[in-house]
Scaffold this motif. Structure first.
Motif, PDB file in Angstrom:
ATOM      1  N   ARG A 158     -11.019   3.527   7.441  1.00  0.00           N
ATOM      2  CA  ARG A 158     -12.457   3.401   7.232  1.00  0.00           C
ATOM      3  C   ARG A 158     -13.225   4.293   8.202  1.00  0.00           C
ATOM      4  N   THR A 159     -12.754   4.337   9.455  1.00  0.00           N
ATOM      5  CA  THR A 159     -13.427   5.162  10.467  1.00  0.00           C
ATOM      6  C   THR A 159     -13.320   6.645  10.116  1.00  0.00           C
ATOM      7  N   THR A 160     -12.138   7.070   9.678  1.00  0.00           N
ATOM      8  CA  THR A 160     -11.931   8.476   9.294  1.00  0.00           C
ATOM      9  C   THR A 160     -12.821   8.855   8.133  1.00  0.00           C
ATOM     10  N   LEU A 161     -12.951   7.952   7.159  1.00  0.00           N
ATOM     11  CA  LEU A 161     -13.782   8.218   5.997  1.00  0.00           C
ATOM     12  C   LEU A 161     -15.244   8.363   6.390  1.00  0.00           C
ATOM     13  N   ILE A 162     -15.667   7.529   7.333  1.00  0.00           N
ATOM     14  CA  ILE A 162     -17.076   7.598   7.777  1.00  0.00           C
ATOM     15  C   ILE A 162     -17.356   8.913   8.489  1.00  0.00           C
ATOM     16  N   VAL A 163     -16.430   9.323   9.356  1.00  0.00           N
ATOM     17  CA  VAL A 163     -16.610  10.582  10.101  1.00  0.00           C
ATOM     18  C   VAL A 163     -16.656  11.769   9.151  1.00  0.00           C
ATOM     19  N   CYS A 164     -15.767  11.791   8.181  1.00  0.00           N
ATOM     20  CA  CYS A 164     -15.751  12.899   7.214  1.00  0.00           C
ATOM     21  C   CYS A 164     -17.034  12.924   6.413  1.00  0.00           C
TER      22      CYS A 164
ATOM     23  N   VAL B  94     -23.783  16.722   7.343  1.00  0.00           N
ATOM     24  CA  VAL B  94     -24.292  17.728   8.275  1.00  0.00           C
ATOM     25  C   VAL B  94     -24.121  19.134   7.719  1.00  0.00           C
ATOM     26  N   ALA B  95     -22.960  19.407   7.113  1.00  0.00           N
ATOM     27  CA  ALA B  95     -22.707  20.728   6.541  1.00  0.00           C
ATOM     28  C   ALA B  95     -23.683  21.026   5.422  1.00  0.00           C
ATOM     29  N   LEU B  96     -23.953  20.053   4.588  1.00  0.00           N
ATOM     30  CA  LEU B  96     -24.910  20.244   3.499  1.00  0.00           C
ATOM     31  C   LEU B  96     -26.310  20.518   4.056  1.00  0.00           C
ATOM     32  N   TYR B  97     -26.647  19.839   5.118  1.00  0.00           N
ATOM     33  CA  TYR B  97     -27.975  20.040   5.711  1.00  0.00           C
ATOM     34  C   TYR B  97     -28.114  21.468   6.278  1.00  0.00           C
TER      35      TYR B  97
END
Length: 323
Positions: free
Chosen positions: A16-22, A28-31
């Protein structure tokens, strides 16, 4: 059993933590991509979209400013600098005569002067040299045009000869020591007393030298130097002779008395086989119990062969005075 459930629950929490970070990274990349796209859209590379349009009044003021700037330019000074630059550049391109060609022309001038009568005056000498120069110029010009002549100069030398005898004649004649004095002729009246001898020294600048100076044109006497001409200048040959006579009168007992004066009347200086550069108006005061000549009239061909810088004619004026 509780321990197994805890391990399974830990693995779920890690995923769950890995999914949230990704997910956050993707956001951020889209922004960032959106920001870059917006910047490119607002400030495109096309100059046509960013060209600033000036008003009619602004354009008129700019044209007036350009006109004022052009009117304030020192055009005459710029043209003068261009002409001087062109002149200096052309002078730098002038090629000096080869030594063998210079020697050849010097010998021809000397032979032309030798062909004159012994009593030829300065005017006759000058006319003879001028006649030779015009004839040699015609020969050189014909050789340049490709004509075959029985000439002493070669076709490849013709251009240098034309330049030396036409545009550079004054410099060339000074360099070879061709100094023919100007003969003064009084056509209105002759007030010379009958029986008085004519003195060739009258053709020199300055006052007429008295007989006691015993002046001799194109002559260089040897002797012990009492006054070095390098630092002892006089305005005329008359002043140089007077300096010699005055030194002899004022000499203290035991001092050498001047009995030889040697003067350089040439504006371009006088040749001497030493290491010094002898200039116009040098006045040498000398002493010798038995005055002897260094050079007289013309330098010999053998001497000029050994000393290529020597001119044809001796430029000095000298005299042996009685003390």
């Amino acid at each position: 059993m509780a321990r197994g459930e805890w391990g399974y629950s830990g693995r779920c929490s890690y995923k769950r933590t890995t999914l949230i970070v990704c997910s956050i990274n993707i956001v951020v990349a889209l922004y960032v991509l959106r920001t870059l796209y917006t910047s490119l859209y607002m400030y495109p590379f096309s100059d046509a979209q960013t060209t600033f349009k000036y008003t009619t009044n602004q354009i008129r003021k700019m044209e007036e400013s350009n006109q004022i700037r052009k009117a304030s330019e020192p055009t005459e000074l710029i043209e003068l600098v261009k002409r001087l630059k062109t002149k200096f550049t052309s002078e730098e391109r002038v090629v000096e005569l080869p030594p063998h060609l210079k020697q050849k022309l010097m010998r021809e001038i000397l032979d032309r002067l030798r062909s004159l009568n012994a009593g030829a005056n300065a005017t006759q000498q000058r006319e003879a040299v001028e006649s030779w120069r015009k004839k040699k110029l015609k020969e050189a010009k014909k050789l340049i045009r490709g004509k075959t002549l029985n000439s002493t100069i070669l076709p490849e030398e013709a251009g240098a000869v034309v330049r030396a005898l036409r545009s550079d004649w004054d410099e060339f004649s000074d360099e070879i020591g061709l100094w023919i004095p100007v003969e003064i002729i009084n056509k209105e009246h002759n007030d010379k007393p009958e029986g008085e001898e004519d003195y060739d020294i009258e053709i020199l600048p300055g006052r007429k030298l008295p007989p006691e100076c015993h002046a001799e044109l194109h002559t260089d006497y040897d002797g012990l130097a009492i006054k070095w001409g390098l630092t002892h200048h006089k305005e005329s040959a008359y002043d140089c002779c007077m300096a010699c006579l005055d030194q002899a009168k004022r000499a203290k007992p035991g001092e050498k008395k001047c009995n030889i004066w040697v003067y350089c009347p040439s504006e371009t200086g006088c040749y001497s086989p030493d290491i010094y550069q002898h200039k116009n108006q040098e006045c040498w005061l000398k002493y010798s119990e038995t005055p002897k000549l260094n050079f007289k009239d013309r330098y010999s061909e053998s001497y000029r062969d050994a000393h290529p810088n020597a001119p044809v004619i001796v430029p000095w004026v000298s005299g042996v005075v009685s003390t």
